[in-house]
Design a protein around this motif. Structure first.
Motif, PDB file in Angstrom:
ATOM      1  N   GLY A  66       2.722   2.526  -0.349  1.00 36.55           N
ATOM      2  CA  GLY A  66       1.802   2.098  -1.392  1.00 36.55           C
ATOM      3  C   GLY A  66       1.838   2.973  -2.632  1.00 36.55           C
ATOM      4  N   SER A  67       1.735   4.267  -2.461  1.00 34.84           N
ATOM      5  CA  SER A  67       1.705   5.173  -3.616  1.00 34.84           C
ATOM      6  C   SER A  67       3.016   5.138  -4.386  1.00 34.84           C
ATOM      7  CB  SER A  67       1.400   6.598  -3.148  1.00 34.84           C
ATOM      8  OG  SER A  67       0.103   6.680  -2.604  1.00 34.84           O
ATOM      9  N   GLU A  68       4.141   5.116  -3.655  1.00 33.88           N
ATOM     10  CA  GLU A  68       5.453   5.085  -4.309  1.00 33.88           C
ATOM     11  C   GLU A  68       5.618   3.816  -5.125  1.00 33.88           C
ATOM     12  OE1 GLU A  68       9.420   6.559  -5.081  1.00 33.88           O
ATOM     13  OE2 GLU A  68       7.646   7.521  -4.217  1.00 33.88           O
ATOM     14  N   GLY A  72       4.097  -2.667  -6.990  1.00 32.65           N
ATOM     15  CA  GLY A  72       3.350  -3.095  -5.819  1.00 32.65           C
ATOM     16  C   GLY A  72       2.303  -2.084  -5.395  1.00 32.65           C
ATOM     17  N   PRO A  73       1.947  -2.145  -4.114  1.00 31.70           N
ATOM     18  CA  PRO A  73       2.529  -2.953  -3.038  1.00 31.70           C
ATOM     19  C   PRO A  73       2.112  -4.424  -3.120  1.00 31.70           C
ATOM     20  CG  PRO A  73       0.711  -1.630  -2.191  1.00 31.70           C
ATOM     21  CD  PRO A  73       0.914  -1.205  -3.610  1.00 31.70           C
ATOM     22  N   TYR A  74       3.064  -5.306  -2.735  1.00 24.54           N
ATOM     23  CA  TYR A  74       2.854  -6.743  -2.777  1.00 24.54           C
ATOM     24  C   TYR A  74       3.044  -7.333  -1.381  1.00 24.54           C
ATOM     25  CZ  TYR A  74       3.806  -5.863  -7.767  1.00 24.54           C
ATOM     26  OH  TYR A  74       3.792  -5.371  -9.050  1.00 24.54           O
ATOM     27  N   LEU A  75       2.181  -8.292  -1.045  1.00 20.51           N
ATOM     28  CA  LEU A  75       2.221  -8.940   0.267  1.00 20.51           C
ATOM     29  C   LEU A  75       2.233 -10.459   0.123  1.00 20.51           C
ATOM     30  CD1 LEU A  75      -0.483  -6.866   2.222  1.00 20.51           C
ATOM     31  CD2 LEU A  75       1.992  -6.497   2.236  1.00 20.51           C
ATOM     32  N   TYR A  76       2.860 -11.123   1.083  1.00 19.47           N
ATOM     33  CA  TYR A  76       2.773 -12.579   1.275  1.00 19.47           C
ATOM     34  C   TYR A  76       1.934 -12.809   2.525  1.00 19.47           C
ATOM     35  CZ  TYR A  76       5.760 -15.757  -1.532  1.00 19.47           C
ATOM     36  OH  TYR A  76       6.268 -16.595  -2.492  1.00 19.47           O
ATOM     37  N   GLU A 128      -6.711   0.256   0.349  1.00 18.55           N
ATOM     38  CA  GLU A 128      -6.621   0.903  -0.960  1.00 18.55           C
ATOM     39  C   GLU A 128      -7.464   2.171  -1.006  1.00 18.55           C
ATOM     40  OE1 GLU A 128      -5.705  -3.111  -3.617  1.00 18.55           O
ATOM     41  OE2 GLU A 128      -7.775  -2.559  -3.125  1.00 18.55           O
ATOM     42  N   VAL A 129      -8.668   2.086  -0.490  1.00 20.78           N
ATOM     43  CA  VAL A 129      -9.537   3.266  -0.485  1.00 20.78           C
ATOM     44  C   VAL A 129      -8.931   4.375   0.374  1.00 20.78           C
ATOM     45  CG1 VAL A 129     -11.778   4.149   0.258  1.00 20.78           C
ATOM     46  CG2 VAL A 129     -11.641   1.972  -0.973  1.00 20.78           C
ATOM     47  N   ARG A 130      -8.455   4.012   1.559  1.00 21.53           N
ATOM     48  CA  ARG A 130      -7.941   5.017   2.490  1.00 21.53           C
ATOM     49  C   ARG A 130      -6.630   5.646   2.018  1.00 21.53           C
ATOM     50  NH1 ARG A 130     -12.223   5.459   4.085  1.00 21.53           N
ATOM     51  NH2 ARG A 130     -13.061   5.245   6.213  1.00 21.53           N
ATOM     52  N   THR A 131      -5.845   4.926   1.229  1.00 21.63           N
ATOM     53  CA  THR A 131      -4.550   5.463   0.795  1.00 21.63           C
ATOM     54  C   THR A 131      -4.563   5.926  -0.657  1.00 21.63           C
ATOM     55  OG1 THR A 131      -3.724   3.254   0.214  1.00 21.63           O
ATOM     56  CG2 THR A 131      -3.290   4.055   2.452  1.00 21.63           C
ATOM     57  N   GLY A 132      -5.726   5.891  -1.302  1.00 20.06           N
ATOM     58  CA  GLY A 132      -5.845   6.408  -2.661  1.00 20.06           C
ATOM     59  C   GLY A 132      -5.337   5.484  -3.749  1.00 20.06           C
ATOM     60  N   LEU A 133      -5.213   4.212  -3.460  1.00 21.04           N
ATOM     61  CA  LEU A 133      -4.793   3.246  -4.476  1.00 21.04           C
ATOM     62  C   LEU A 133      -6.008   2.696  -5.207  1.00 21.04           C
ATOM     63  CD1 LEU A 133      -2.198   1.186  -2.392  1.00 21.04           C
ATOM     64  CD2 LEU A 133      -1.672   2.805  -4.236  1.00 21.04           C
ATOM     65  N   ILE A 189      -3.088  -3.720  -4.575  1.00 29.03           N
ATOM     66  CA  ILE A 189      -2.294  -4.546  -3.661  1.00 29.03           C
ATOM     67  C   ILE A 189      -2.424  -5.998  -4.111  1.00 29.03           C
ATOM     68  CG2 ILE A 189      -1.928  -5.277  -1.277  1.00 29.03           C
ATOM     69  CD1 ILE A 189      -3.337  -2.683  -0.396  1.00 29.03           C
ATOM     70  N   LYS A 190      -1.319  -6.587  -4.521  1.00 30.06           N
ATOM     71  CA  LYS A 190      -1.312  -7.980  -4.962  1.00 30.06           C
ATOM     72  C   LYS A 190      -0.767  -8.865  -3.842  1.00 30.06           C
ATOM     73  CE  LYS A 190      -2.680  -6.839  -9.109  1.00 30.06           C
ATOM     74  NZ  LYS A 190      -4.085  -7.113  -9.532  1.00 30.06           N
ATOM     75  N   VAL A 191      -1.263 -10.093  -3.790  1.00 34.12           N
ATOM     76  CA  VAL A 191      -0.878 -10.980  -2.692  1.00 34.12           C
ATOM     77  C   VAL A 191      -0.513 -12.365  -3.210  1.00 34.12           C
ATOM     78  CG1 VAL A 191      -2.367  -9.762  -1.055  1.00 34.12           C
ATOM     79  CG2 VAL A 191      -3.215 -11.816  -2.203  1.00 34.12           C
ATOM     80  N   THR A 192       0.362 -13.009  -2.459  1.00 39.80           N
ATOM     81  CA  THR A 192       0.618 -14.436  -2.581  1.00 39.80           C
ATOM     82  C   THR A 192       0.276 -15.043  -1.227  1.00 39.80           C
ATOM     83  OG1 THR A 192       2.449 -13.980  -4.095  1.00 39.80           O
ATOM     84  CG2 THR A 192       2.343 -16.191  -3.140  1.00 39.80           C
ATOM     85  N   VAL A 193      -0.349 -16.195  -1.227  1.00 36.41           N
ATOM     86  CA  VAL A 193      -0.751 -16.838   0.024  1.00 36.41           C
ATOM     87  C   VAL A 193       0.108 -18.072   0.257  1.00 36.41           C
ATOM     88  CG1 VAL A 193      -2.604 -18.093   1.200  1.00 36.41           C
ATOM     89  CG2 VAL A 193      -3.106 -15.954   0.003  1.00 36.41           C
ATOM     90  N   LEU A 194       0.637 -18.178   1.448  1.00 38.28           N
ATOM     91  CA  LEU A 194       1.366 -19.379   1.839  1.00 38.28           C
ATOM     92  C   LEU A 194       0.375 -20.455   2.269  1.00 38.28           C
ATOM     93  CD1 LEU A 194       3.583 -16.962   3.495  1.00 38.28           C
ATOM     94  CD2 LEU A 194       4.794 -18.971   2.652  1.00 38.28           C
ATOM     95  N   ILE A 195       0.442 -21.599   1.614  1.00 40.04           N
ATOM     96  CA  ILE A 195      -0.359 -22.747   2.049  1.00 40.04           C
ATOM     97  C   ILE A 195       0.530 -23.534   3.010  1.00 40.04           C
ATOM     98  CG2 ILE A 195      -1.632 -24.805   1.346  1.00 40.04           C
ATOM     99  CD1 ILE A 195      -2.942 -22.154   0.539  1.00 40.04           C
ATOM    100  N   GLU A 196       0.440 -23.149   4.268  1.00 40.44           N
ATOM    101  CA  GLU A 196       1.330 -23.704   5.280  1.00 40.44           C
ATOM    102  C   GLU A 196       0.569 -24.227   6.495  1.00 40.44           C
ATOM    103  OE1 GLU A 196       4.042 -20.615   6.411  1.00 40.44           O
ATOM    104  OE2 GLU A 196       2.464 -19.129   6.657  1.00 40.44           O
TER     105      GLU A 196
END
Length: 535
Positions: free
Chosen positions: A204-206, A213-217, A238-243, A248-255
């Protein structure tokens, strides 16, 4: 076996049920990582269990005859004017994305592929053995830092290009999947919590430092409450890792079929971090089959006839575009599963032409990008999107013409079942599950890249055809268990030399599993859940 048995400290009751032989994988599970996993589990797993129970209750209502529909209690969310947060620069242009498992060579090739985005998949493209999951985390950690390398058995060396790398987005496992080999207080941690927490902790920090990012689907969501749980989990990470909150951005699959009726609500629940929705069409077809498993009037024809031109799929994809663009989010298109056909130029060009037609349909409809399964398809998709989408996206295309009501979204499509289509479903399911049981989650079969979603379609269709009376092949042959049993008996001879097939040594197990699931009185929710104890 506990972490102490592996020579590692244990922060409280976190147990592993398998040995981790690889030193790099063991090092990932540091005391800090184990403490984070324990806290994530204790905080959020009770709510996950409640939501999984709600899924079972919802499906029971569908089995009793209820039809999915838009929610009355969330009408204000759908009707109010609001927009999601602004998109990060790295995700403004996502015209072609490639997806695949988190294997080391795949990660390198996908990041080098020329696609805008690589979705590294811990879910449908991966067999969830713990060593696979941890190896994937090692691979992504090295990729994020630019140090990932791989030398194949033939001596060929793979490394990252110096520039032009795809943006990394990671798909953790869905809410329904456990990581059975990592237990907290005696209970398995959710696979998605394990995947997401480790990835964010390690990278996350890197990623945030480099604005990548970090980015998630996020997969397999069925309702806004499931999205809200992810929102709470990610804010906690985010709180626990200092972000910063919202990093953290996300995309959601509508599946899933229920989710198409809550797209506004899902966007709203994640509005501070969501950047788009994706048409996960293969899982969506599977979800249609599963949702209507008890509805004989909604039996679908064979998979090859259930294309995006069918009314219920067309309505789904166009409503997704309209919804996303109204809210300032990307509307991502679906997967092209074709892979190159070597040695047959005519057949290969015919397959590529199908990909061109599919991508042309998507870009003309207003999608902001699309998916491919093989690097050879990236130039094909890029050519189409570059020609018809000169801007970074198509948020300016509102699709106000779309009128996708409840009946349009659930209308069954008509077609036929051929002997070849029936046999292909049997073969795809058996071959995929044999490979999956052997540790491989993405399998080329008949020039298509099959994953868990397409195997689920094959398995669910067989169950549906055999458990609803009156189904016939196009030549009049009744679809019954005699036909199914003959297909299973004939399959081993059709497959030829098992040693040449991924998971060939586990074909018999896969046949037995398909036989059991297909004869069961109730369609199982997920093939992978049923097979997981045998993994």
């Amino acid at each position: 076996m506990t972490m102490a048995d592996s020579g590692m400290a244990m922060p409280g009751p976190v147990q592993l049920s398998v040995a981790i032989d690889d030193a790099e994988q063991r090092d990932l599970l540091s005391p800090d990582a184990l403490a984070l996993l324990a806290e994530v589990h204790r905080r959020f797993d009770p709510r996950r269990q409640e939501l999984l129970a709600a899924r079972r209750e919802r499906q029971a209502r569908f089995d009793a005859g209820e039809l999915p529909d838009f929610r009355a209690d969330t009408r204000a969310i759908r009707e109010d004017d609001w927009r999601v947060a602004s998109l990060p620069d790295a995700l403004v242009d996502r015209r072609v994305e490639i997806t695949g498992p988190v294997e080391r060579k795949m990660v390198i090739n996908a990041l080098n592929s020329g696609a805008r985005v690589f979705m590294a998949d811990f879910e449908d493209s991966s067999s969830p053995r713990l060593d696979n999951m941890l190896a994937g985390q090692v691979n992504l950690r090295d990729a994020v830092r630019g140090t990932i390398e791989y030398t194949a058995p033939n001596g060929k060396h793979y490394a990252l290009n110096e520039s032009g790398l795809a943006t990394l987005i990671v798909r953790p496992r869905g809410w329904h999947l456990d990581e059975a080999h990592v237990r907290v207080d005696g209970q398995p941690i959710a696979g998605g919590l394990f995947d997401a927490a480790l990835f964010v902790l390690l990278n996350g920090s890197e990623l945030h430092h480099h604005s990548r990012g970090p980015y998630l689907y996020l997969p397999k969501l069925q309702c806004m409450e499931e999205a809200q749980l992810w929102e709470e989990v990610l804010a906690f990470l985010e709180v626990r890792t200092g972000l910063p909150i919202g990093a953290i951005k996300v995309t959601v699959l509508i599946e899933t079929l229920p989710a198409v009726f809550e797209m506004d609500e899902i966007l709203h629940a994640l509005r501070c971090r969501i950047v788009g929705l994706n048409c996960g069409r293969w899982d969506y077809i599977f979800s249609y089959l599963k949702t209507f498993r008890a509805h004989p009037d909604r039996v679908l024809p064979e998979r090859g006839q259930v294309g995006m031109d069918q009314p219920f799929l067309k309505a789904y994809s166009e409503l997704l575009i309209q919804t996303c663009h109204r809210r300032g989010a990307h509307a991502m298109g679906g997967m092209a599963a074709q892979i190159p056909i070597s040695g047959d130029d005519a057949a290969n060009e015919k397959a590529i032409e199908r990909v061109r037609a599919d991508k042309l349909r998507e870009v003309r409809a207003g999608h902001d990008g699309t998916w491919v399964a093989h690097p050879a398809l990236i130039p094909v998709a890029l050519e189409i999107f570059d020609k018809y989408m000169p801007a970074p996206n198509q948020h300016h295309v509102p699709r106000d013409d779309v009128r996708a009501d409840r009946d349009a979204l659930i209308a069954p499509c008509r077609g036929t079942i051929t002997q070849a289509g029936f046999n292909n479903n049997v073969e795809v399911c058996v071959r995929y599950m044999a490979a999956w049981l052997d540790g491989q989650g993405c399998v080329p079969i008949h020039h298509l890249m099959e994953d868990a979603a397409t195997a689920e379609i094959a398995r669910a269709q067989l169950w549906q055809w055999l458990h609803h009376e009156g189904q016939h092949l196009d030549d009049g042959t009744p679809v019954d268990f005699t036909l199914f049993d003959r297909a299973l008996l004939a399959l081993p001879s059709r497959l030829g030399d098992r040693a040449l097939l991924p998971g060939g040594s586990r074909i018999d197990e896969a046949i037995a599993l398909l036989d059991r699931l297909t004869h069961a009185d109730t369609m199982a929710d997920f093939l992978t859940l049923e097979a997981y104890p045998d993994l």
